[in-house]
Write an enzyme that holds these catalytic residues in place. Structure first.
Site, PDB file in Angstrom:
ATOM      1  N   TYR A   1      -0.078 -15.493   8.614  1.00 23.64           N
ATOM      2  CA  TYR A   1       0.651 -16.765   8.666  1.00 23.64           C
ATOM      3  C   TYR A   1       0.694 -17.425   7.292  1.00 23.64           C
ATOM      4  CZ  TYR A   1      -0.241 -15.831  13.571  1.00 23.64           C
ATOM      5  OH  TYR A   1      -0.309 -15.220  14.798  1.00 23.64           O
TER       6      TYR A   1
ATOM      7  N   ILE B   1       1.318  -3.171  -7.554  1.00 21.08           N
ATOM      8  CA  ILE B   1       0.818  -4.542  -7.689  1.00 21.08           C
ATOM      9  C   ILE B   1       1.164  -5.106  -9.064  1.00 21.08           C
ATOM     10  CG2 ILE B   1      -1.183  -6.037  -7.539  1.00 21.08           C
ATOM     11  CD1 ILE B   1      -0.299  -4.536  -4.924  1.00 21.08           C
TER      12      ILE B   1
ATOM     13  N   ASN C   1      16.129  -5.259   1.096  1.00 21.91           N
ATOM     14  CA  ASN C   1      17.315  -5.884   1.678  1.00 21.91           C
ATOM     15  C   ASN C   1      17.618  -5.366   3.079  1.00 21.91           C
ATOM     16  OD1 ASN C   1      17.533  -7.381  -0.599  1.00 21.91           O
ATOM     17  ND2 ASN C   1      19.528  -6.612  -1.240  1.00 21.91           N
TER      18      ASN C   1
ATOM     19  N   GLU D   1       0.847  -1.183   0.000  1.00 25.23           N
ATOM     20  CA  GLU D   1       0.000   0.000   0.000  1.00 25.23           C
ATOM     21  C   GLU D   1       0.886   1.238   0.000  1.00 25.23           C
ATOM     22  OE1 GLU D   1      -3.576  -2.091   2.660  1.00 25.23           O
ATOM     23  OE2 GLU D   1      -2.693  -0.184   3.304  1.00 25.23           O
TER      24      GLU D   1
ATOM     25  N   GLN E   1      29.636  -0.598 -16.729  1.00 26.52           N
ATOM     26  CA  GLN E   1      30.819   0.265 -16.799  1.00 26.52           C
ATOM     27  C   GLN E   1      31.795  -0.217 -17.866  1.00 26.52           C
ATOM     28  OE1 GLN E   1      30.894   2.973 -14.970  1.00 26.52           O
ATOM     29  NE2 GLN E   1      32.912   3.734 -15.560  1.00 26.52           N
TER      30      GLN E   1
ATOM     31  N   GLY F   1       4.842  -1.347   2.737  1.00 25.23           N
ATOM     32  CA  GLY F   1       5.509  -2.162   1.730  1.00 25.23           C
ATOM     33  C   GLY F   1       6.053  -3.429   2.368  1.00 25.23           C
TER      34      GLY F   1
ATOM     35  N   GLY G   1       9.872  -8.390  -2.542  1.00 27.34           N
ATOM     36  CA  GLY G   1      10.049  -9.582  -1.703  1.00 27.34           C
ATOM     37  C   GLY G   1      10.559  -9.245  -0.319  1.00 27.34           C
TER      38      GLY G   1
ATOM     39  N   GLU H   1       9.453 -17.539  -1.841  1.00 28.25           N
ATOM     40  CA  GLU H   1       9.528 -16.366  -2.718  1.00 28.25           C
ATOM     41  C   GLU H   1      10.940 -15.786  -2.734  1.00 28.25           C
ATOM     42  OE1 GLU H   1       7.431 -11.969  -3.295  1.00 28.25           O
ATOM     43  OE2 GLU H   1       7.562 -12.864  -1.308  1.00 28.25           O
TER      44      GLU H   1
END
Length: 268
Positions: A124, A44, A257, A14, A227, A18, A254, A133
């Site tokens: 859950y 989405i 990081n 949303e 590069q 996130g 997903g 994922e």
């Protein structure tokens, strides 16, 4: 879906939520045999083309509900009054894949479309699949990195600078040697994770490590490959430029990081 007759989407993110799934605000209030859904989703994947949308909502908004307040509703896009699609979002990369906003204004969804048939299991249900994922993302990152390295090795062997091939410069050889080593290490780790996923022993911490490591190395390797291509590396006519723009999202979706590192740190 297996035949390709239906396209599916997962709607969690949303504008204000996130990687932090608990912060979602889209709500579903039950009235008889119907849920009344209000809220908004963004970023989405397949949002503009999806026939079925797995929608994360809050079915219990009480202060003490916590993660037990989340449920998943299956939205049948063509049969849901009050549901509409927003604009297609203009992304940096992945231009062939539609990404959209979704809006729900008193949208009416049958109670029978509650995934699993019991309220409060949504968080859950999502968590059960996140490790898989994240390994999928790690696999994509590895494959993209290896493809970028192969593309770049072929390029520097035919590109000449100051009268000799680019591959014959020490800096080029060092950069490519580092990339090849990084990819070998990453492949070993990802393959171990795949074995554990198949065996049912992959934990969330290790999946987070794989997702973080593989995508960080992917962006590092591909940026160095761009590069080495020089100005041509910035042109979308060249595959390396498309790899660079398409692959950057890997460190974000997903679970970003930074969130992966937080998940890992919690186990220390």
């Amino acid at each position: 879906m297996a035949r390709g007759d239906l396209v599916a989407a997962l709607a969690m993110s949303e504008p204000g939520a996130g990687s932090d799934v608990r912060a979602i605000r889209t709500r579903a209030r039950r009235e008889g045999d119907t849920y009344i859904v209000n809220g908004q989703k963004t970023f989405i994947t397949h949002g503009h083309t999806a026939d079925l949308i797995c929608l994360a909502v809050k079915t219990d908004t009480g202060e003490d509900a916590g993660v037990r307040g989340f449920s998943l509703l299956v939205i049948e896009a063509g049969e849901t009054p009050g549901f509409k699609r927003g604009r297609r979002l203009d992304k940096v990369g992945l231009k062939a894949q539609d990404t959209a906003e979704l809006f729900f204004e008193d949208a009416r969804v049958p109670v029978a479309n509650l995934l699993g048939g019991v309220e409060g299991r949504g968080f859950y249900q999502l968590m059960e699949q996140l490790a898989k994922e994240r390994i999928n993302i790690a696999m994509q990152a590895l494959a993209l990195s290896e493809a970028a390295l192969a593309e770049t090795v072929a390029y520097v062997k035919q590109r000449e600078v100051f009268g000799k091939r680019l591959i014959d410069f020490q800096n080029t050889r060092i950069v490519l040697a580092e990339a090849k080593t990084a990819m070998a290490v990453t492949r070993s780790f990802v393959e171990v994770c795949i074995d554990r996923l198949i065996a049912g022993t992959l934990d969330g911490e290790t999946a987070a490590m794989a997702k973080w490591w593989a995508t960080e190395k992917q962006c590092e390797v591909i940026d160095n490959c761009v590069q080495l291509h020089g100005g041509y590396g910035y042109m979308l006519d060249y595959p390396i430029a498309r790899m660079w723009s398409d692959g950057r999202i890997q460190k974000i979706w997903g679970g970003s990081n930074e969130v992966m590192k937080e998940l890992i740190a919690r186990t220390l």
